[in-house]
Design a protein around this motif. Structure first.
Motif, PDB file in Angstrom:
ATOM      1  N   GLN A 326     -22.693   0.805   2.112  1.00 34.65           N
ATOM      2  CA  GLN A 326     -21.999   1.961   1.529  1.00 34.65           C
ATOM      3  C   GLN A 326     -22.938   2.740   0.610  1.00 34.65           C
ATOM      4  OE1 GLN A 326     -18.412   0.209  -0.191  1.00 34.65           O
ATOM      5  NE2 GLN A 326     -17.271   0.662   1.680  1.00 34.65           N
ATOM      6  N   GLY A 327     -23.764   2.026  -0.148  1.00 37.71           N
ATOM      7  CA  GLY A 327     -24.723   2.703  -1.032  1.00 37.71           C
ATOM      8  C   GLY A 327     -25.675   3.585  -0.220  1.00 37.71           C
ATOM      9  N   ARG A 328     -26.164   3.044   0.882  1.00 36.13           N
ATOM     10  CA  ARG A 328     -27.089   3.834   1.723  1.00 36.13           C
ATOM     11  C   ARG A 328     -26.373   5.041   2.316  1.00 36.13           C
ATOM     12  NH1 ARG A 328     -28.237  -1.117   4.617  1.00 36.13           N
ATOM     13  NH2 ARG A 328     -29.348  -2.357   3.100  1.00 36.13           N
ATOM     14  N   TYR A 329     -25.141   4.853   2.707  1.00 30.00           N
ATOM     15  CA  TYR A 329     -24.352   5.942   3.297  1.00 30.00           C
ATOM     16  C   TYR A 329     -24.197   7.079   2.274  1.00 30.00           C
ATOM     17  CZ  TYR A 329     -20.321   8.326   5.416  1.00 30.00           C
ATOM     18  OH  TYR A 329     -19.476   9.266   5.961  1.00 30.00           O
ATOM     19  N   VAL A 330     -23.876   6.714   1.028  1.00 27.67           N
ATOM     20  CA  VAL A 330     -23.681   7.732  -0.010  1.00 27.67           C
ATOM     21  C   VAL A 330     -24.979   8.511  -0.236  1.00 27.67           C
ATOM     22  CG1 VAL A 330     -23.312   8.037  -2.494  1.00 27.67           C
ATOM     23  CG2 VAL A 330     -21.786   6.569  -1.190  1.00 27.67           C
ATOM     24  N   GLY A 331     -26.091   7.783  -0.305  1.00 31.47           N
ATOM     25  CA  GLY A 331     -27.387   8.450  -0.489  1.00 31.47           C
ATOM     26  C   GLY A 331     -27.638   9.463   0.617  1.00 31.47           C
ATOM     27  N   LYS A 332     -27.395   9.038   1.855  1.00 33.51           N
ATOM     28  CA  LYS A 332     -27.628   9.935   3.000  1.00 33.51           C
ATOM     29  C   LYS A 332     -26.667  11.108   2.968  1.00 33.51           C
ATOM     30  CE  LYS A 332     -29.072   6.617   6.420  1.00 33.51           C
ATOM     31  NZ  LYS A 332     -28.509   5.762   7.439  1.00 33.51           N
ATOM     32  N   SER A 333     -25.421  10.841   2.588  1.00 34.96           N
ATOM     33  CA  SER A 333     -24.400  11.883   2.578  1.00 34.96           C
ATOM     34  C   SER A 333     -24.778  12.989   1.577  1.00 34.96           C
ATOM     35  CB  SER A 333     -23.064  11.240   2.228  1.00 34.96           C
ATOM     36  OG  SER A 333     -22.106  12.207   2.029  1.00 34.96           O
ATOM     37  N   VAL A 334     -25.190  12.579   0.358  1.00 34.20           N
ATOM     38  CA  VAL A 334     -25.570  13.573  -0.655  1.00 34.20           C
ATOM     39  C   VAL A 334     -26.821  14.321  -0.179  1.00 34.20           C
ATOM     40  CG1 VAL A 334     -26.415  13.869  -3.030  1.00 34.20           C
ATOM     41  CG2 VAL A 334     -24.519  12.308  -2.560  1.00 34.20           C
ATOM     42  N   PHE A 335     -27.768  13.585   0.385  1.00 30.88           N
ATOM     43  CA  PHE A 335     -29.001  14.205   0.886  1.00 30.88           C
ATOM     44  C   PHE A 335     -28.654  15.310   1.886  1.00 30.88           C
ATOM     45  CE2 PHE A 335     -32.833  14.813   3.180  1.00 30.88           C
ATOM     46  CZ  PHE A 335     -33.868  14.381   2.372  1.00 30.88           C
ATOM     47  N   ARG A 336     -27.732  15.017   2.815  1.00 27.70           N
ATOM     48  CA  ARG A 336     -27.387  16.001   3.851  1.00 27.70           C
ATOM     49  C   ARG A 336     -26.696  17.215   3.230  1.00 27.70           C
ATOM     50  NH1 ARG A 336     -27.902  13.583   9.067  1.00 27.70           N
ATOM     51  NH2 ARG A 336     -26.703  15.237  10.066  1.00 27.70           N
ATOM     52  N   GLY A 340     -28.203  21.098   3.469  1.00 29.22           N
ATOM     53  CA  GLY A 340     -27.430  21.972   4.350  1.00 29.22           C
ATOM     54  C   GLY A 340     -27.206  21.418   5.743  1.00 29.22           C
ATOM     55  N   LYS A 341     -27.315  20.101   5.890  1.00 27.08           N
ATOM     56  CA  LYS A 341     -27.081  19.497   7.215  1.00 27.08           C
ATOM     57  C   LYS A 341     -25.601  19.170   7.398  1.00 27.08           C
ATOM     58  CE  LYS A 341     -31.645  17.650   7.938  1.00 27.08           C
ATOM     59  NZ  LYS A 341     -32.492  16.615   7.395  1.00 27.08           N
ATOM     60  N   SER A 342     -25.213  18.937   8.652  1.00 24.23           N
ATOM     61  CA  SER A 342     -23.803  18.635   8.933  1.00 24.23           C
ATOM     62  C   SER A 342     -23.430  17.282   8.306  1.00 24.23           C
ATOM     63  CB  SER A 342     -23.572  18.589  10.436  1.00 24.23           C
ATOM     64  OG  SER A 342     -24.446  17.636  10.995  1.00 24.23           O
ATOM     65  N   PRO A 343     -22.141  17.111   7.943  1.00 22.72           N
ATOM     66  CA  PRO A 343     -21.733  15.849   7.288  1.00 22.72           C
ATOM     67  C   PRO A 343     -21.929  14.642   8.213  1.00 22.72           C
ATOM     68  CG  PRO A 343     -19.938  17.463   7.295  1.00 22.72           C
ATOM     69  CD  PRO A 343     -21.024  18.045   8.123  1.00 22.72           C
ATOM     70  N   LEU A 344     -22.063  13.482   7.595  1.00 23.48           N
ATOM     71  CA  LEU A 344     -22.194  12.233   8.363  1.00 23.48           C
ATOM     72  C   LEU A 344     -20.859  11.895   9.031  1.00 23.48           C
ATOM     73  CD1 LEU A 344     -23.957   9.868   5.787  1.00 23.48           C
ATOM     74  CD2 LEU A 344     -24.929  10.695   7.943  1.00 23.48           C
ATOM     75  N   PRO A 345     -20.884  11.156  10.129  1.00 25.96           N
ATOM     76  CA  PRO A 345     -19.610  10.633  10.661  1.00 25.96           C
ATOM     77  C   PRO A 345     -19.016   9.656   9.652  1.00 25.96           C
ATOM     78  CG  PRO A 345     -21.485   9.694  11.848  1.00 25.96           C
ATOM     79  CD  PRO A 345     -22.046  10.727  10.910  1.00 25.96           C
ATOM     80  N   PRO A 346     -17.706   9.318   9.794  1.00 22.75           N
ATOM     81  CA  PRO A 346     -17.086   8.381   8.829  1.00 22.75           C
ATOM     82  C   PRO A 346     -17.885   7.088   8.713  1.00 22.75           C
ATOM     83  CG  PRO A 346     -15.436   9.262  10.319  1.00 22.75           C
ATOM     84  CD  PRO A 346     -16.754   9.747  10.819  1.00 22.75           C
ATOM     85  N   PHE A 347     -17.796   6.466   7.524  1.00 23.23           N
ATOM     86  CA  PHE A 347     -18.524   5.211   7.289  1.00 23.23           C
ATOM     87  C   PHE A 347     -17.973   4.115   8.189  1.00 23.23           C
ATOM     88  CE2 PHE A 347     -18.618   1.040   5.266  1.00 23.23           C
ATOM     89  CZ  PHE A 347     -19.984   0.881   5.105  1.00 23.23           C
ATOM     90  N   ARG A 348     -18.876   3.317   8.745  1.00 25.37           N
ATOM     91  CA  ARG A 348     -18.467   2.115   9.508  1.00 25.37           C
ATOM     92  C   ARG A 348     -19.329   0.957   9.078  1.00 25.37           C
ATOM     93  NH1 ARG A 348     -14.691   1.214  12.992  1.00 25.37           N
ATOM     94  NH2 ARG A 348     -15.212  -0.787  13.887  1.00 25.37           N
ATOM     95  N   TYR A 349     -18.669  -0.129   8.698  1.00 23.43           N
ATOM     96  CA  TYR A 349     -19.401  -1.327   8.267  1.00 23.43           C
ATOM     97  C   TYR A 349     -19.863  -2.109   9.485  1.00 23.43           C
ATOM     98  CZ  TYR A 349     -19.948  -6.116   6.498  1.00 23.43           C
ATOM     99  OH  TYR A 349     -20.421  -7.367   6.223  1.00 23.43           O
ATOM    100  N   PHE A 350     -21.136  -2.471   9.481  1.00 27.75           N
ATOM    101  CA  PHE A 350     -21.654  -3.325  10.544  1.00 27.75           C
ATOM    102  C   PHE A 350     -21.779  -4.741   9.980  1.00 27.75           C
ATOM    103  CE2 PHE A 350     -25.410  -5.196  12.717  1.00 27.75           C
ATOM    104  CZ  PHE A 350     -24.768  -5.426  13.924  1.00 27.75           C
ATOM    105  N   ASP A 351     -20.920  -5.625  10.482  1.00 32.00           N
ATOM    106  CA  ASP A 351     -20.860  -6.994   9.957  1.00 32.00           C
ATOM    107  C   ASP A 351     -21.951  -7.849  10.605  1.00 32.00           C
ATOM    108  OD1 ASP A 351     -20.233  -9.453   9.001  1.00 32.00           O
ATOM    109  OD2 ASP A 351     -18.184  -9.507   9.780  1.00 32.00           O
ATOM    110  N   LYS A 352     -22.945  -8.231   9.799  1.00 31.53           N
ATOM    111  CA  LYS A 352     -24.034  -9.046  10.355  1.00 31.53           C
ATOM    112  C   LYS A 352     -23.691 -10.533  10.335  1.00 31.53           C
ATOM    113  CE  LYS A 352     -27.574  -5.828   8.839  1.00 31.53           C
ATOM    114  NZ  LYS A 352     -28.580  -5.565   7.820  1.00 31.53           N
TER     115      LYS A 352
END
Ligand SMILES: Cc1cc2nc3c(=O)[nH]c(=O)nc-3n(C[C@H](O)[C@H](O)[C@H](O)COP(=O)(O)OP(=O)(O)OC[C@H]3O[C@@H](n4cnc5c(N)ncnc54)[C@H](O)[C@@H]3O)c2cc1C
Length: 423
Positions: A326-336, A340-352
């Motif tokens: 989630q932390g990485r997703y937020v970083g990428k989302s703010v960066f985009r 001026g890039k399009s928003p990220l798709p909804p967050f999805r957790y990948f369970d390792k």
């Protein structure tokens, strides 16, 4: 006129907050990371500090050091006490300056969780939990002191209570603590005392559930239970703890005299939901949207243990991987948004997958359809935990300490360091 650079304030330098800060490394923003402690802790290894395998400095790193090379980021030591979302300020106590107002353009709340005593806060005084380095150090002091006092105790009943260790909660932390104490008394402490036999200590693991490690497959729970029995841990399931006081615990209708009861049961989220006055789940975690923001506040993200998000109809678990992804997703989302890039798709957790260690040479591993228990799972556990430590110096240090402990059965940090008042 120069354009103002947006400020992203991140509260909490744990798994989620640190991942968010790092993901903003190259973003055209300034980042301010605020934490009430000056370090990032690798919580999965706290039990090894509490049982003297590792020293506190081997599982924690100063946040300033971790972010020293990230030029757009500064760190502040402070305790956040509230949020004024209307004017976009957070309220912080920093040193003796109380109620400081810090403005933000984006806010990331990653303030984690603390212990929950399920409405019995009076237990807290007698049954400490394990969440911070201070907790781990204090438990280490307490466990080692109990053996010291038992060595000089003449009264057999009191000696038995000193040598009885009760863990309340048979999730991963309870199982790991109980098995680590069991290994410690049979190896490191075995020859250290003259009047008591540390091997005769009673180590009791209690839970209301039908099986330990309830989030794992039944076959793995059973493997863990059998291993605990082999290690001499007395596993008491389907038993509720009625009371905990200075003399021990009442489990079911039996009183267990014990000078060490450790709370390894529930967790409660930080008060982020109260600060925001927003929708929370039953446990008090902030309900967030699929883009990890709070309803009506696209500039506020809440992540990790303090957030509540369902995926495929089930709430995401409070584990480090969720917080980090989630932390990485937020970083990428703010960066985009900034570029001026399009928003990220909804967050999805990948369970390792999930791992829990049960003493020396034994762990259980569940990843997708893979279920494994025993030595191989333990090796995977060791490699993965080393890999996720925050710095390479810690990886080296922990690696060599583990090899030494494995070969010699000696623990690195068997010190009682009590805080004494000046006389
Ligand atoms: C003993 C133990 C063992 C665990 N073992 C595992 C495991 O094996 N595998 C696994 O995946 N997960 C494990 N977990 C769970 C995992 O550690 C958490 O899910 C993870 O830490 C959540 O990350 P977070 O960023 O939400 O919170 P945290 O990592 O807890 O970070 C929260 C941060 O916020 C700071 N903070 C809190 N309140 C304030 C405030 N008011 N002001 C300023 N700063 C504040 C805290 O100081 C802390 O640095 C374990 C947890 C514990 C306690």
């Amino acid at each position: 006129m120069t354009k103002k650079i947006p400020l992203v304030v991140i509260v909490g330098g744990g798994f989620g907050g640190l991942a968010a800060a790092k993901a903003l490394r190259r973003a055209p923003v300034n980042v301010l990371l605020i934490d009430r402690s000056n370090h990032h802790v690798f919580q999965p290894l706290l039990y090894q500090v509490a049982t003297s395998v590792l020293a506190p400095g081997q599982i924690a790193s100063p946040l300033r050091g971790l972010l020293a090379d990230q030029e757009n980021t500064s760190v502040m030591l402070g305790n956040v006490t509230g949020i004024d979302s209307a004017t976009r300020h957070i309220i912080v106590d920093a040193g003796d300056r109380e109620g400081l107002r810090v403005a933000y353009d984006y806010l990331v709340l990653a303030t984690g969780a603390s212990h929950s005593y399920f409405g019995h806060n009076e237990f807290a005084h007698f049954a400490p939990g394990l969440k911070s380095l201070a907790d781990a150090e204090s438990l280490r002091n307490h466990i080692l002191t109990a053996f010291e006092e038992a060595e000089t105790e003449e009264n057999p009943e009191r000696r038995k209570a000193l040598m009885t260790f009760v863990m309340v909660g048979a999730g991963p932390t309870g199982v790991e603590m109980a098995s680590a104490i069991a290994v410690m008394v049979r190896t490191t402490l075995r020859k250290n005392f003259r009047r008591i036999d540390p091997k005769s200590a009673d180590i009791i693991l209690v839970d209301m559930a039908k099986r330990p490690l309830g989030t794992f497959a039944e076959s793995l729970s059973e493997a863990a239970r059998l291993r605990l029995l082999e290690l001499g841990v007395d596993v008491r399931l389907e038993k509720a703890v009625q009371m905990i006081d200075a003399e021990g615990a009442v489990v079911g209708d039996e009183r267990i005299p014990s000078k060490t009861v450790i709370w390894t049961a529930g967790v409660a989220p930080s008060p982020a939901g109260k600060w925001l006055g927003c929708d929370v789940d039953r446990a008090g975690r902030v309900r967030i949207r699929q883009d990890l923001t709070v309803q009506n506040h696209p500039e506020i993200f809440v992540i990790g243990d303090t957030a509540s998000l369902d995926q495929d109809g089930r709430p995401l678990p409070g584990v480090a991987q969720v917080a980090m992804q989630q932390g990485r997703y937020v970083g990428k989302s703010v960066f985009r948004q900034m570029t001026g890039k399009s928003p990220l798709p909804p967050f999805r957790y990948f369970d390792k997958g999930n791992l829990a260690v049960v003493g020396k040479n034994f762990a259980v591993l569940q990843s997708g359809r893979v279920r494994m228990s025993g030595f191989l799972a333990w090796l995977v556990w060791a490699l993965i935990h080393m890999q996720f430590l925050a710095e390479s110096s810690l990886r080296f240090s922990v690696f060599f300490q583990w090899i030494w402990t494995y070969l010699s059965a000696q623990r690195g940090d068997r010190l009682i360091i009590e805080q004494r008042e000046n006389t």
